[in-house]
Every structure is written in structure tokens, then in C-alpha cells.
Write a protein that holds these residues in place. Structure first.
Motif, PDB file in Angstrom:
ATOM      1  N   GLU A   3       1.018  -1.540   0.112  1.00 42.24           N
ATOM      2  CA  GLU A   3      -0.042   0.141   0.103  1.00 42.24           C
ATOM      3  C   GLU A   3       0.932   1.195  -0.218  1.00 42.24           C
ATOM      4  O   GLU A   3       2.250   1.283  -0.100  1.00 42.24           O
ATOM      5  CB  GLU A   3      -0.675  -0.161   1.066  1.00 42.24           C
ATOM      6  CG  GLU A   3      -0.047  -0.234   2.541  1.00 42.24           C
ATOM      7  CD  GLU A   3      -1.137   0.265   3.635  1.00 42.24           C
ATOM      8  OE1 GLU A   3      -2.213  -0.326   3.429  1.00 42.24           O
ATOM      9  OE2 GLU A   3      -0.991   0.323   4.785  1.00 42.24           O
ATOM     10  N   VAL A   4      -0.221   2.658  -0.060  1.00 44.03           N
ATOM     11  CA  VAL A   4       0.661   3.709  -0.296  1.00 44.03           C
ATOM     12  C   VAL A   4       0.886   4.199   0.734  1.00 44.03           C
ATOM     13  O   VAL A   4       0.067   4.076   1.481  1.00 44.03           O
ATOM     14  CB  VAL A   4       0.162   4.542  -1.199  1.00 44.03           C
ATOM     15  CG1 VAL A   4       0.921   5.714  -1.362  1.00 44.03           C
ATOM     16  CG2 VAL A   4      -0.127   3.546  -2.804  1.00 44.03           C
ATOM     17  N   THR A   5       1.735   4.803   1.592  1.00 43.39           N
ATOM     18  CA  THR A   5       1.269   5.372   2.892  1.00 43.39           C
ATOM     19  C   THR A   5       2.243   7.013   3.065  1.00 43.39           C
ATOM     20  O   THR A   5       2.773   7.694   1.966  1.00 43.39           O
ATOM     21  CB  THR A   5       2.760   4.380   3.804  1.00 43.39           C
ATOM     22  OG1 THR A   5       3.955   4.684   3.700  1.00 43.39           O
ATOM     23  CG2 THR A   5       2.382   3.448   4.406  1.00 43.39           C
ATOM     24  N   GLN A   6       1.647   7.536   4.174  1.00 42.15           N
ATOM     25  CA  GLN A   6       1.489   8.838   4.017  1.00 42.15           C
ATOM     26  C   GLN A   6       2.334   9.122   5.223  1.00 42.15           C
ATOM     27  O   GLN A   6       1.314   9.030   6.126  1.00 42.15           O
ATOM     28  CB  GLN A   6      -0.119   9.727   3.202  1.00 42.15           C
ATOM     29  CG  GLN A   6       0.306   9.291   2.053  1.00 42.15           C
ATOM     30  CD  GLN A   6      -0.745  11.227   1.287  1.00 42.15           C
ATOM     31  OE1 GLN A   6      -2.052   9.940   0.103  1.00 42.15           O
ATOM     32  NE2 GLN A   6      -0.535  12.035   1.278  1.00 42.15           N
ATOM     33  N   THR A   7       2.701  10.282   5.403  1.00 39.89           N
ATOM     34  CA  THR A   7       3.293  11.341   6.873  1.00 39.89           C
ATOM     35  C   THR A   7       3.766  12.778   7.071  1.00 39.89           C
ATOM     36  O   THR A   7       3.529  13.298   5.537  1.00 39.89           O
ATOM     37  CB  THR A   7       4.447  10.174   7.755  1.00 39.89           C
ATOM     38  OG1 THR A   7       5.796  10.081   6.707  1.00 39.89           O
ATOM     39  CG2 THR A   7       3.802   8.535   8.149  1.00 39.89           C
ATOM     40  N   PRO A   8       2.537  13.353   7.525  1.00 39.52           N
ATOM     41  CA  PRO A   8       1.669  13.045   8.307  1.00 39.52           C
ATOM     42  C   PRO A   8       0.546  12.855   7.988  1.00 39.52           C
ATOM     43  O   PRO A   8      -0.093  13.574   7.005  1.00 39.52           O
ATOM     44  CB  PRO A   8       2.152  13.887   9.536  1.00 39.52           C
ATOM     45  CG  PRO A   8       2.436  14.611   8.671  1.00 39.52           C
ATOM     46  CD  PRO A   8       3.267  14.758   7.690  1.00 39.52           C
ATOM     47  N   SER A   9      -0.448  12.524   8.978  1.00 41.68           N
ATOM     48  CA  SER A   9      -1.714  12.255   8.793  1.00 41.68           C
ATOM     49  C   SER A   9      -2.217  13.513   9.062  1.00 41.68           C
ATOM     50  O   SER A   9      -3.078  13.885   7.940  1.00 41.68           O
ATOM     51  CB  SER A   9      -2.815  11.050   9.873  1.00 41.68           C
ATOM     52  OG  SER A   9      -2.359  11.161  10.954  1.00 41.68           O
ATOM     53  N   HIS A  10      -1.989  14.567   9.997  1.00 42.07           N
ATOM     54  CA  HIS A  10      -2.438  15.949   9.520  1.00 42.07           C
ATOM     55  C   HIS A  10      -1.038  16.710  10.119  1.00 42.07           C
ATOM     56  O   HIS A  10      -0.148  16.741  11.173  1.00 42.07           O
ATOM     57  CB  HIS A  10      -3.152  15.657  11.048  1.00 42.07           C
ATOM     58  CG  HIS A  10      -4.178  16.708  10.982  1.00 42.07           C
ATOM     59  ND1 HIS A  10      -4.904  17.483  12.381  1.00 42.07           N
ATOM     60  CD2 HIS A  10      -4.283  18.372  10.494  1.00 42.07           C
ATOM     61  CE1 HIS A  10      -5.466  18.869  11.968  1.00 42.07           C
ATOM     62  NE2 HIS A  10      -4.956  18.666  10.823  1.00 42.07           N
ATOM     63  N   ARG A 107      -4.078  15.179   5.606  1.00 39.17           N
ATOM     64  CA  ARG A 107      -4.476  16.578   5.857  1.00 39.17           C
ATOM     65  C   ARG A 107      -3.544  17.495   6.500  1.00 39.17           C
ATOM     66  O   ARG A 107      -3.241  18.261   7.407  1.00 39.17           O
ATOM     67  CB  ARG A 107      -6.016  16.983   7.128  1.00 39.17           C
ATOM     68  CG  ARG A 107      -6.785  18.145   7.434  1.00 39.17           C
ATOM     69  CD  ARG A 107      -7.822  17.837   7.854  1.00 39.17           C
ATOM     70  NE  ARG A 107      -8.984  16.725   7.544  1.00 39.17           N
ATOM     71  CZ  ARG A 107      -9.447  16.706   6.411  1.00 39.17           C
ATOM     72  NH1 ARG A 107      -9.598  18.048   5.827  1.00 39.17           N
ATOM     73  NH2 ARG A 107     -10.296  16.303   5.603  1.00 39.17           N
ATOM     74  N   LEU A 108      -3.719  18.904   5.655  1.00 44.33           N
ATOM     75  CA  LEU A 108      -2.642  19.886   6.206  1.00 44.33           C
ATOM     76  C   LEU A 108      -3.921  21.439   5.728  1.00 44.33           C
ATOM     77  O   LEU A 108      -4.656  21.952   5.349  1.00 44.33           O
ATOM     78  CB  LEU A 108      -2.569  20.594   4.758  1.00 44.33           C
ATOM     79  CG  LEU A 108      -1.470  21.849   5.076  1.00 44.33           C
ATOM     80  CD1 LEU A 108      -0.393  21.474   5.008  1.00 44.33           C
ATOM     81  CD2 LEU A 108      -0.792  21.806   3.553  1.00 44.33           C
ATOM     82  N   THR A 109      -3.451  21.680   7.073  1.00 38.74           N
ATOM     83  CA  THR A 109      -4.597  23.094   7.393  1.00 38.74           C
ATOM     84  C   THR A 109      -3.022  24.206   8.095  1.00 38.74           C
ATOM     85  O   THR A 109      -2.148  24.369   8.653  1.00 38.74           O
ATOM     86  CB  THR A 109      -5.401  22.546   9.460  1.00 38.74           C
ATOM     87  OG1 THR A 109      -5.758  21.361   9.059  1.00 38.74           O
ATOM     88  CG2 THR A 109      -5.679  24.106   9.490  1.00 38.74           C
ATOM     89  N   VAL A 110      -3.621  24.975   6.847  1.00 37.03           N
ATOM     90  CA  VAL A 110      -2.617  26.333   7.822  1.00 37.03           C
ATOM     91  C   VAL A 110      -3.261  27.845   8.472  1.00 37.03           C
ATOM     92  O   VAL A 110      -4.461  27.820   7.766  1.00 37.03           O
ATOM     93  CB  VAL A 110      -2.821  26.907   5.985  1.00 37.03           C
ATOM     94  CG1 VAL A 110      -1.980  27.836   6.124  1.00 37.03           C
ATOM     95  CG2 VAL A 110      -2.188  26.000   4.568  1.00 37.03           C
TER      96      VAL A 110
END
Lengths: 111, 114
Positions: A3-10, A107-110
Motif C-alpha cells: 500500500e501507499v503510505t503518507q506521513t504525517p496524517s495531519h 490533512r494540511l491545515t494552514v
């Protein structure tokens, strides 16, 4: 199953700061992508990457964005100076041919 | 420009069939896909169809493609509560079958009532 993984989750960042979103694609895949989804809007293509170079990019992918595959396993998206409107879910995807597999997203929160 | 459109919401009873529809504008789309997104998760590739096919069946899933009308549908037989999710239609963009750029619809939320 790979599977494809991503970091960070938020990731929460302040406007004007640089962020790096990380992805580990499926190991034998050759094509890599970033997409984003602003809340309530469609999933939008940002960039595709093959053979260590960008193969296509959207109008969204301006000079503030860059991608890199630094070590043969990671695939990163850098936003140099974040804006409020960069707040979104960012998805990485990879493929060997025509089946694209997506990661769970960052999830990127600016603020 | 390239566009993919879906209805936003579908509600069915458990055990019924669900049909999720999608229309697209780019007649040169080579591959057409269906993805599923459960809450808090990424996009899961469910199935896809090549543009020279009319139909593809994969267990409970049937994909129908009408190229003349640029219409794609996903039928889920015997819908279960676990099928509740958002379903995205996606096509390869114009001239992008080599770069793989996908154009997505806005997603259809499928609600399955027990």
C-alpha cells in the motif's frame, strides 16, 4: 498487500511556513502523483512524476510547489510558503501502469 | 475543459441494488475508474474499464460504459451496510493516458439503510 503510505496524517502550519508532505509509494511502481481535495470540492490533480522528472503538472502547481524522489523510496511534496487556501487533504498515488493506488492522505491545515 | 459529474447522494435499502451514475466530457478518455472512500480513509480503487469495453463485471460490481453518451455507471448488487461510502468516478484526462492524470467527479455518497 502493498500500500501507499503518507506521513504525517495531519499537519498544522502557519501561513508563510514551508511544509513537506511525505509519501512512500508501492515499491515496484514507476509513476507517482499528488492530488489534493479542498473540503467540499473535487479531488484535483497536482502533478505526475516519472523517471525522476515531472511529466505533467496542473495550473495549481505553481512555483510554490515542488516534488522530489530523494532516495528511491520516498516521494515528497514541498510547499515553500503556505497560504490559507492551501488547506486541503493531499493524496499521494502511485502506479505501475494504469491502476493508480492512493495513500490515506495528509490533512494540511494552514492557520 | 475536462469535466466529470456525478449526483451527490444515493440512499438504498440493504439487499437492494445501487446504481451510481457519472457523465464525462472528454471523449478521448482511455480508462475510466471507480474509487471508494470510507470515512477517514484514502481512495480505494474498486474497478476500472477500458474505453473499448461496454461492460465489466467483478463479483457484485458491474460497470457499464456508454461512449456515445459519455456515461459511466457502477452497479452494486445486494448492497450491504459496509458499502456505505463516497464513490468517485474518474477518467484519464485529455492526452494524459501516458501521464496518468485523473479527472475526478465530486463523489456520490451512498447511504445504505438496514
Amino acid at each position: 498487500e502493498p500500500e501507499v503510505t503518507q506521513t504525517p496524517s495531519h499537519q498544522v502550519t502557519q501561513m508563510g511556513q514551508e511544509v513537506i508532505l511525505r509519501c512512500v509509494p508501492i515499491s515496484n511502481h514507476l509513476y507517482f502523483y499528488w492530488y489534493r481535495q479542498i473540503l467540499g470540492q473535487k479531488v484535483e490533480f497536482l502533478v505526475s512524476f516519472y523517471n525522476n522528472e515531472i511529466s505533467e503538472k496542473s495550473e495549481i502547481f505553481d512555483d510554490q510547489f515542488s516534488v522530489e524522489r530523494p532516495d528511491g523510496s520516498n516521494f515528497t511534496l514541498k510547499i515553500r510558503s503556505t497560504k490559507l487556501e492551501d488547506s486541503a487533504m493531499y493524496f499521494c498515488a502511485s502506479s505501475f501502469s494504469y491502476e493508480q493506488y492512493f495513500g490515506p492522505g495528509t490533512r494540511l491545515t494552514v492557520t | 475543459g475536462e469535466d466529470v459529474e456525478q449526483s451527490l447522494f444515493l440512499s438504498v435499502r440493504e439487499g437492494d441494488s445501487s446504481v451510481i451514475n457519472c457523465t464525462y466530457t472528454d471523449s478521448s478518455s482511455t480508462y475510466l475508474y471507480w474509487y471508494k472512500q470510507e470515512p477517514g480513509a484514502g481512495l480505494q480503487l474498486l474497478t476500472y474499464i477500458f474505453s473499448n469495453m461496454d461492460m465489466k463485471q467483478d463479483q457484485r460490481l458491474t460497470v457499464l460504459l456508454n461512449k456515445k453518451d459519455k456515461h459511466l455507471s457502477l452497479r452494486i448488487a445486494d448492497t450491504q451496510t459496509g458499502d456505505s461510502a463516497i464513490y468517485f468516478c474518474a477518467t484519464t484526462g485529455h492526452g494524459s493516458s501516458n501521464t496518468g492524470k485523473l479527472i475526478f467527479g465530486q463523489g456520490t455518497t451512498l447511504q445504505v439503510k438496514p
